[in-house]
Design an enzyme around this catalytic site. Structure first.
Site, short mmCIF file in Angstrom:
data_model
loop_
_atom_site.label_atom_id
_atom_site.label_comp_id
_atom_site.label_asym_id
_atom_site.label_seq_id
_atom_site.Cartn_x
_atom_site.Cartn_y
_atom_site.Cartn_z
N HIS A 26 -3.50 -15.68 -0.26
CA HIS A 26 -4.78 -15.24 -0.82
C HIS A 26 -5.90 -16.18 -0.37
O HIS A 26 -7.04 -15.77 -0.19
CB HIS A 26 -4.72 -15.20 -2.35
CG HIS A 26 -4.08 -13.95 -2.88
ND1 HIS A 26 -4.61 -12.70 -2.69
CD2 HIS A 26 -2.95 -13.77 -3.63
CE1 HIS A 26 -3.84 -11.79 -3.27
NE2 HIS A 26 -2.83 -12.43 -3.84
N HIS A 76 -1.95 -4.12 -7.50
CA HIS A 76 -0.54 -4.54 -7.41
C HIS A 76 0.40 -3.35 -7.29
O HIS A 76 1.58 -3.54 -6.99
CB HIS A 76 -0.14 -5.36 -8.64
CG HIS A 76 -0.72 -6.73 -8.69
ND1 HIS A 76 -1.91 -7.00 -9.34
CD2 HIS A 76 -0.29 -7.91 -8.17
CE1 HIS A 76 -2.17 -8.30 -9.23
NE2 HIS A 76 -1.21 -8.87 -8.53
N TYR A 111 -11.33 -7.47 -4.16
CA TYR A 111 -10.14 -7.32 -5.00
C TYR A 111 -10.28 -6.12 -5.93
O TYR A 111 -10.25 -6.23 -7.15
CB TYR A 111 -9.91 -8.61 -5.79
CG TYR A 111 -8.48 -8.81 -6.22
CD1 TYR A 111 -7.47 -8.93 -5.28
CD2 TYR A 111 -8.15 -8.89 -7.56
CE1 TYR A 111 -6.15 -9.12 -5.66
CE2 TYR A 111 -6.83 -9.08 -7.96
CZ TYR A 111 -5.84 -9.19 -7.01
OH TYR A 111 -4.55 -9.38 -7.41
N ASP A 134 -5.71 -2.86 -13.66
CA ASP A 134 -5.30 -3.73 -12.57
C ASP A 134 -6.23 -3.61 -11.36
O ASP A 134 -5.80 -3.48 -10.22
CB ASP A 134 -3.86 -3.41 -12.16
CG ASP A 134 -3.27 -4.41 -11.15
OD1 ASP A 134 -3.72 -5.56 -11.14
OD2 ASP A 134 -2.39 -4.01 -10.38
N GLU A 192 -3.54 -7.75 -1.73
CA GLU A 192 -2.22 -8.04 -2.29
C GLU A 192 -1.12 -7.86 -1.25
O GLU A 192 -0.20 -8.67 -1.15
CB GLU A 192 -1.94 -7.13 -3.49
CG GLU A 192 -2.53 -7.62 -4.80
CD GLU A 192 -1.95 -8.97 -5.21
OE1 GLU A 192 -0.72 -9.16 -5.08
OE2 GLU A 192 -2.72 -9.82 -5.64
N HIS A 207 2.90 -16.19 -0.93
CA HIS A 207 2.01 -15.09 -1.32
C HIS A 207 0.69 -15.61 -1.85
O HIS A 207 -0.39 -15.20 -1.41
CB HIS A 207 2.71 -14.24 -2.39
CG HIS A 207 1.82 -13.23 -3.05
ND1 HIS A 207 1.92 -11.88 -2.80
CD2 HIS A 207 0.80 -13.37 -3.97
CE1 HIS A 207 1.00 -11.24 -3.52
NE2 HIS A 207 0.32 -12.12 -4.24
N GLU A 208 0.76 -16.54 -2.79
CA GLU A 208 -0.46 -17.02 -3.43
C GLU A 208 -1.34 -17.80 -2.45
O GLU A 208 -2.56 -17.66 -2.44
CB GLU A 208 -0.11 -17.88 -4.64
CG GLU A 208 0.54 -17.11 -5.78
CD GLU A 208 -0.35 -16.00 -6.32
OE1 GLU A 208 -1.58 -16.11 -6.22
OE2 GLU A 208 0.19 -15.01 -6.85
#
Length: 365
Positions: free
Chosen positions: A186, A284, A197, A279, A206, A182-183
């Site tokens: 990005h 998210h 974002y 957020d 996301e 996932h990271e």
């Protein structure tokens, strides 16, 4: 499909954490300091890192992704992984403890990070012919044992960083391979569509990371769409937590329901879209909607999700047609166009794409 668009000098790599701030904020308000203290400290560290990322971006600017050198033999396109140990400090990158081709460490966190970086590299190269996350062989660096009781993992625009968790709510963040995938995704978005974002484009940012994080896990385990659990961060919670993962792509809103964490707030369809200023506009939270659309597409097409469904999403992300502020409707339209470009007008894939978006309340036409 159009050729991959290079990242413009004005683009900004996001500082993204796998555990969303709304969840940490919920834990930080708990009456028991055993739970709340690590969450508060994690939020403070994340805020510092986010500010540092913004200052570095403004001060030094960014370079566009270079195309993969044509003279590099595909057989030589191998990963370049380096793992560092912060030794519970907040100094990055830390002490080098394992590099590409080196012997396994006695530290399980080091070995898990090394393996997951490899799994991510392998999916992008073998399935989508992408040489590392920038398409040009970018070295993959990661730091383990960051901070004390740090309840997160993040991509800071340059490398991966993993905390050990507090042992009360969270375990070691190197445990789930999809968290690492996932990271790092990005980073792929950073070098391609560069989705802002915030709001729906941030939720798409996301969601794309969740999609490919899940595909990396499924690919490494050899799982079909029916065998996959479609959970993000499974195994990250301790046994004390009433929950199975951070998010569920199969059933958004059901990943956890706990007296410390609260209830999973993700919607599955536009009927329950959450309008919020926190957020970054709920990036998210509302990512559950495109997540669920992809899940429906993958199950409808069957087989291995990284093949047709994943290919359509990858073509969309890298095709050069997305704008930085792309919303759900524009992304849905782009996925239908990507499916048509690869599989043909009127194909089962195109119809499945339109159907999956319609079922979550987004029109792809």
């Amino acid at each position: 499909m159009k050729s991959q668009r290079a990242r413009s000098p004005q683009s900004h790599p996001v500082f993204c954490t796998i555990v969303p701030p709304h969840l940490l904020d919920q834990v930080s308000r708990h009456g028991d300091d055993l739970f709340s203290r690590p969450a508060r400290r994690t939020l403070e560290r994340d805020a510092t890192q986010r500010t540092r990322r913004q200052i570095t971006t403004v001060r030094h600017g960014l370079l566009a992704a270079a195309p993969a050198p044509a003279d590099v033999d595909p057989a030589e396109r191998k990963p370049q992984r380096t793992i560092y140990d912060a030794q519970h400090t907040e100094q990055l990158p830390g002490t080098k403890v394992r590099e590409e081709g080196g012997a396994p460490s006695q530290d399980a966190s080091v070995n898990r990070a090394y393996a997951a970086l490899g799994a991510t590299f392998e999916l992008y190269l073998s399935v989508y012919e992408r040489w590392s996350i920038d398409g040009a062989g970018l070295p993959l660096n990661a730091t383990v044992h960051y901070g004390e009781e740090y309840n997160n993992a993040f991509w800071d625009g340059e490398q991966m960083v993993f905390g050990d968790g507090d042992g009360e709510v969270f375990r070691d963040f190197t445990l789930p391979v999809d968290v690492i995938g996932h990271e790092l995704t990005h980073g792929v978005t950073q070098y391609t569509a560069n989705l802002e974002y915030f709001g729906q484009s941030g939720a798409l940012n996301e969601s794309v990371s969740d999609v490919f994080g899940s595909l990396i896990k499924q690919h490494s385990l050899g799982q079909s769409t029916q065998e996959a659990d479609w959970l993000i961060g499974s195994g990250l919670f301790t046994d004390q937590v009433e929950g199975e993962a951070l998010r569920s792509m199969k059933a958004p809103g059901t990943a956890y329901d706990d007296d410390v964490l609260g209830k999973d707030p993700q919607p599955a369809t536009m009927d329950d879209y959450v309008n919020t200023s926190s957020d970054n506009g709920g990036v998210h939270i509302n990512s559950g909607i495109p997540n669920h659309a992809f899940y429906k597409l993958a199950v409808d097409l069957g087989g291995n999700a990284w093949e047709r469904a994943g290919q359509i999403w990858y073509d969309t992300l890298t095709g050069g047609t997305l704008q930085a502020d792309t919303d759900f409707a524009a992304f849905a339209k782009a996925t239908a166009e990507a499916a048509e470009s690869r599989y043909g007008d009127g194909s089962d894939e195109v119809e499945a794409v339109r159907k999956c978006w319609s079922e979550v309340g987004v029109e792809a036409a």
